[in-house]
Design a protein around this motif. Structure first.
Motif, PDB file in Angstrom:
ATOM      1  N   THR A 390       0.845  -1.193   0.000  1.00 57.36           N
ATOM      2  CA  THR A 390       0.000   0.000   0.000  1.00 57.36           C
ATOM      3  C   THR A 390       0.878   1.240   0.000  1.00 57.36           C
ATOM      4  O   THR A 390       2.055   1.171   0.361  1.00 57.36           O
ATOM      5  CB  THR A 390      -0.930  -0.011   1.246  1.00 57.36           C
ATOM      6  OG1 THR A 390      -1.439   1.284   1.471  1.00 57.36           O
ATOM      7  CG2 THR A 390      -0.179  -0.421   2.507  1.00 57.36           C
ATOM      8  N   GLN A 391       0.313   2.366  -0.380  1.00 58.96           N
ATOM      9  CA  GLN A 391       1.102   3.605  -0.470  1.00 58.96           C
ATOM     10  C   GLN A 391       1.798   3.910   0.857  1.00 58.96           C
ATOM     11  O   GLN A 391       2.932   4.384   0.879  1.00 58.96           O
ATOM     12  CB  GLN A 391       0.188   4.769  -0.849  1.00 58.96           C
ATOM     13  CG  GLN A 391      -0.472   4.561  -2.203  1.00 58.96           C
ATOM     14  CD  GLN A 391      -1.609   5.520  -2.406  1.00 58.96           C
ATOM     15  OE1 GLN A 391      -1.396   6.609  -2.923  1.00 58.96           O
ATOM     16  NE2 GLN A 391      -2.806   5.149  -2.000  1.00 58.96           N
ATOM     17  N   CYS A 440      -2.240  -1.915   6.177  1.00 58.74           N
ATOM     18  CA  CYS A 440      -2.876  -2.391   4.948  1.00 58.74           C
ATOM     19  C   CYS A 440      -3.647  -1.253   4.300  1.00 58.74           C
ATOM     20  O   CYS A 440      -4.126  -0.346   4.984  1.00 58.74           O
ATOM     21  CB  CYS A 440      -3.894  -3.492   5.255  1.00 58.74           C
ATOM     22  SG  CYS A 440      -3.224  -4.910   6.136  1.00 58.74           S
ATOM     23  N   GLY A 441      -3.813  -1.350   2.990  1.00 59.09           N
ATOM     24  CA  GLY A 441      -4.796  -0.518   2.307  1.00 59.09           C
ATOM     25  C   GLY A 441      -6.138  -1.229   2.345  1.00 59.09           C
ATOM     26  O   GLY A 441      -6.225  -2.410   2.725  1.00 59.09           O
ATOM     27  N   ASP A 442      -7.182  -0.511   1.905  1.00 60.19           N
ATOM     28  CA  ASP A 442      -8.491  -1.154   1.885  1.00 60.19           C
ATOM     29  C   ASP A 442      -8.544  -2.258   0.836  1.00 60.19           C
ATOM     30  O   ASP A 442      -9.263  -3.247   0.989  1.00 60.19           O
ATOM     31  CB  ASP A 442      -9.620  -0.121   1.653  1.00 60.19           C
ATOM     32  CG  ASP A 442      -9.278   0.942   0.613  1.00 60.19           C
ATOM     33  OD1 ASP A 442      -8.204   0.872  -0.010  1.00 60.19           O
ATOM     34  OD2 ASP A 442     -10.112   1.851   0.435  1.00 60.19           O
ATOM     35  N   ASP A 469      -8.908   4.474   1.308  1.00 62.05           N
ATOM     36  CA  ASP A 469      -9.072   5.574   0.351  1.00 62.05           C
ATOM     37  C   ASP A 469     -10.092   5.217  -0.727  1.00 62.05           C
ATOM     38  O   ASP A 469     -10.219   5.929  -1.722  1.00 62.05           O
ATOM     39  CB  ASP A 469      -7.720   5.956  -0.285  1.00 62.05           C
ATOM     40  CG  ASP A 469      -7.103   4.824  -1.093  1.00 62.05           C
ATOM     41  OD1 ASP A 469      -7.634   3.692  -1.030  1.00 62.05           O
ATOM     42  OD2 ASP A 469      -6.094   5.058  -1.787  1.00 62.05           O
ATOM     43  N   ASN A 474      -2.725   3.190  -5.333  1.00 60.29           N
ATOM     44  CA  ASN A 474      -1.456   3.291  -6.039  1.00 60.29           C
ATOM     45  C   ASN A 474      -1.671   3.136  -7.546  1.00 60.29           C
ATOM     46  O   ASN A 474      -1.103   3.879  -8.354  1.00 60.29           O
ATOM     47  CB  ASN A 474      -0.519   2.210  -5.509  1.00 60.29           C
ATOM     48  CG  ASN A 474       0.874   2.358  -6.029  1.00 60.29           C
ATOM     49  OD1 ASN A 474       1.501   3.390  -5.819  1.00 60.29           O
ATOM     50  ND2 ASN A 474       1.344   1.350  -6.731  1.00 60.29           N
TER      51      ASN A 474
END
Ligand SMILES: Cc1ncc(C[n+]2csc(CCOP(=O)(O)OP(=O)(O)O)c2C)c(N)n1
Ligand SMILES: [Mg+2]
Length: 563
Positions: A390-391, A440-442, A469, A474
């Protein structure tokens, strides 16, 4: 009168057991205390053996085979010790394959125990339950050691051979298969004895002396560390001091040199050093980014230290190749360096000033930096961070300070989205005494979010931060910036992550600022037998890529092949 307990010499040399019991006994003998697993009819006899052995080995079951394999991987990366998982054949094996691939890429000692169709039917394509063409062939492409266990007499030595292969040379995963009708075969099995420690490999004195000359005589040496240096932190630290050499780590080498030491650098300062260095010591790293992006030329002497004898010359023949475990080789190098070493003024002040200038530039990453700062402030020095793809993690690789080895867990060159949560669950299961946080990202979290059920079932106190987000952010930014804002396949429909986690019985909260995240983390780290999910809603985030994709600084052209 109670009868005296038998002396070891009076014990029978053999016992009659099933293949499954012999396999479980061998795992225990080799020090494994947990198996991550998902059952099915092919492995019923194995699970029955695990039932009988509970108390000596825990069975941690998951909701999907990728969860089991990623948990074993996380446990292996967090401890450095062999770990095992078990799955049914065909779909079960394939469901675990991305984790096995990542175990290979991260040199993690993970043993896959895979069920199989009936022994006599293997290779015949009769359409047995879970049959897949050439299961052994698929596994053999993912691991360095593979074998079928056909009966109880083979189990102990095959487990021993698998574990030896996972530890020696280039470490990595191994696989053992057993047919549905072979797990239950009974027979005499020699009583298991603890494995003898592997003999120390002889050191190549000539090569180490040559390395000492190159590095000791260099004007501006640089050390680059990868995952293969994680168990040689003390030695790398001492060498760095002797040589006043910066130590560059990107993903898997983070924490080998304490980030509070100004000689500890990530990509941006490492890139500046790479442009000027005359001798590099690379320890347990492919050197992928320097070779493929930054360039090499004839003025640069490269000393490669790697457990894999094939590795040093894969890209470019090095000035010196050192093959074996990093720590003993580096210890010998430390003995020999002073005889050759230039007198070196301390680089402390210079490096500290450059680190401060870099921090000022990184501050431009706004929310990425503010949230990472909040995580670092809350996470104890020996707490472990596991990054998903993730970003926030891309920024962490260059900007999150790591203080100790094995406290920053990265997927390395596989960079496989979605590994993070389940891998962190395994890391936390194996290292219950320290807090583990997954970032983590979603997008990535939802790959294995079902394993929240396993966190509850096995009371694993992992903390997970989900930066939401609403996008594969990304990828979305790439489409905006490089493909004329033609957005496709990148916007996500999310659950309410707080209510989602709570519906499993997991503690959950939402943090809208770095300060709120810091407070939520402190609460989470105090919950020692319960997992926590913290959702952090974010908007579009600034790109960290200017600190990661850095230009060529040496050599006229891309040297993509060996000379
Ligand atoms: C297995 C796998 N599939 C796809 C990708 C490509 N990929 C890299 S980052 C990314 C988006 C990640 O989204 P999210 O987890 O929400 O993090 P964000 O980028 O939004 O911070 C994707 C799809 C990958 N690296 N690995
Ligand atoms: Mg996202």
């Amino acid at each position: 009168m109670p009868s005296p307990s038998p002396s070891p010499d009076d014990r029978p040399a053999c016992a009659v057991t099933t293949t499954a019991e012999a396999t479980v006994a061998a795992l225990i003998t080799h020090g494994l205390d947990t198996i991550y697993a998902l059952p099915g009819v092919h492995n019923d006899v194995l699970f029955d053996a695990l039932f009988k052995a509970r108390g000596r080995i825990r069975t941690v079951h998951t909701r999907h085979e990728q969860g089991a394999a990623y948990m074993a991987l996380g446990a292996a990366l967090a401890t450095g010790r062999p770990q095992a998982y078990s799955v049914v054949p065909g779909p079960g094996m394939l469901n675990s394959a991305a984790a096995l691939l990542t175990a290979y890429g991260t040199n993690a000692p993970v043993l896959a125990l895979v069920g199989h169709i009936p022994q006599a039917a293997i290779g015949r394509m009769h359409g047995h339950l879970h049959e897949v063409r050439d299961q052994a062939g698929i596994l053999q492409r993912l691991v360095d050691f593979h074998a079928p266990i056909r009966g109880p007499g083979e189990a102990a030595h095959l487990v021993a051979a698998a574990i030896a292969s996972m530890r020696t040379g280039r470490p990595g995963p191994a696989a053992l298969e057993c047919a549905i009708d072979s797990w239950g075969i009974e027979g005499p099995v020699p009583l298991a004895s603890a494995p003898a420690p592997a003999p120390a490999a002889p050191l190549d004195e000539d090569a180490i002396r040559a390395a000492a000359r190159r590095l000791g005589g260099a004007a501006r040496p640089l050390i680059v560390v990868g995952g293969g240096a994680q168990d040689a932190a003390a030695e790398v630290t001492e060498l760095s001091r002797l040589l006043q050499a910066p130590v560059l780590a990107f993903r898997r080498g983070r924490g080998v040199l304490d980030a509070r030491n100004p000689l500890s650098v990530t990509l941006p300062l490492g890139h500046e050093e790479w442009a000027k260095t005359d001798a590099v010591l690379a320890v347990g790293t492919h050197l992928h980014i320097p070779f493929n992006q930054w360039g090499v030329d004839e003025d640069l002497a490269i000393v490669r230290l790697d457990a894999d004898p094939e590795e040093p010359a894969r890209f470019k023949v090095p000035a010196v190749a050192l093959v074996g475990d990093a720590a003993p080789i580096l210890r010998r190098l430390i003995d020999l360096i002073p005889a050759h070493n230039l007198s070196r003024p301390s680089r402390h002040d210079e490096m500290a000033a450059r680190q401060a200038r870099l921090r000022a530039r990184l501050a431009g990453l706004g929310p990425l930096m503010a949230y990472l700062k909040a995580i670092r402030a809350a996470l104890p020095e020996d707490g472990i961070l596991v990054e998903d793809v993730t970003q926030m993690a891309f920024a962490a690789r260059v900007a999150f300070p790591v203080y100790r080895p094995r406290t920053y867990i990265s997927p390395g060159y596989q960079d496989n989205l979605g590994w993070g949560f389940a891998t962190a669950l395994g890391a936390q299961d194996a290292r219950r005494e320290v807090p583990v946080v997954a970032i983590c990202g979603d997008g990535g979290f939802m790959f294995t979010a079902n394993e929240l059920a396993s966190a509850v079932c096995h009371r694993i106190p992992l903390t997970t931060v989900v930066f939401a987000d609403g996008a594969f952010g990304n990828v979305r930014r790439n489409q905006e910036e490089r493909y004329g804002n033609r957005l496709i396949g990148c916007d996500l429909a999310n659950p309410d992550f707080v209510r989602f986690a709570e519906s499993f019985g997991v503690a959950a909260e939402r943090a809208r600022t770095p300060e709120e995240l810091g407070a939520a983390l402190s609460r989470a780290f105090r919950r020692r037998d319960e997992a926590t999910v913290i959702e952090v809603p974010v908007g579009p985030l600034p790109s960290p890529w200017e600190f990661i994709r850095l230009p060529r600084v040496r050599g006229a052209r891309a040297a993509l092949t060996r000379p």
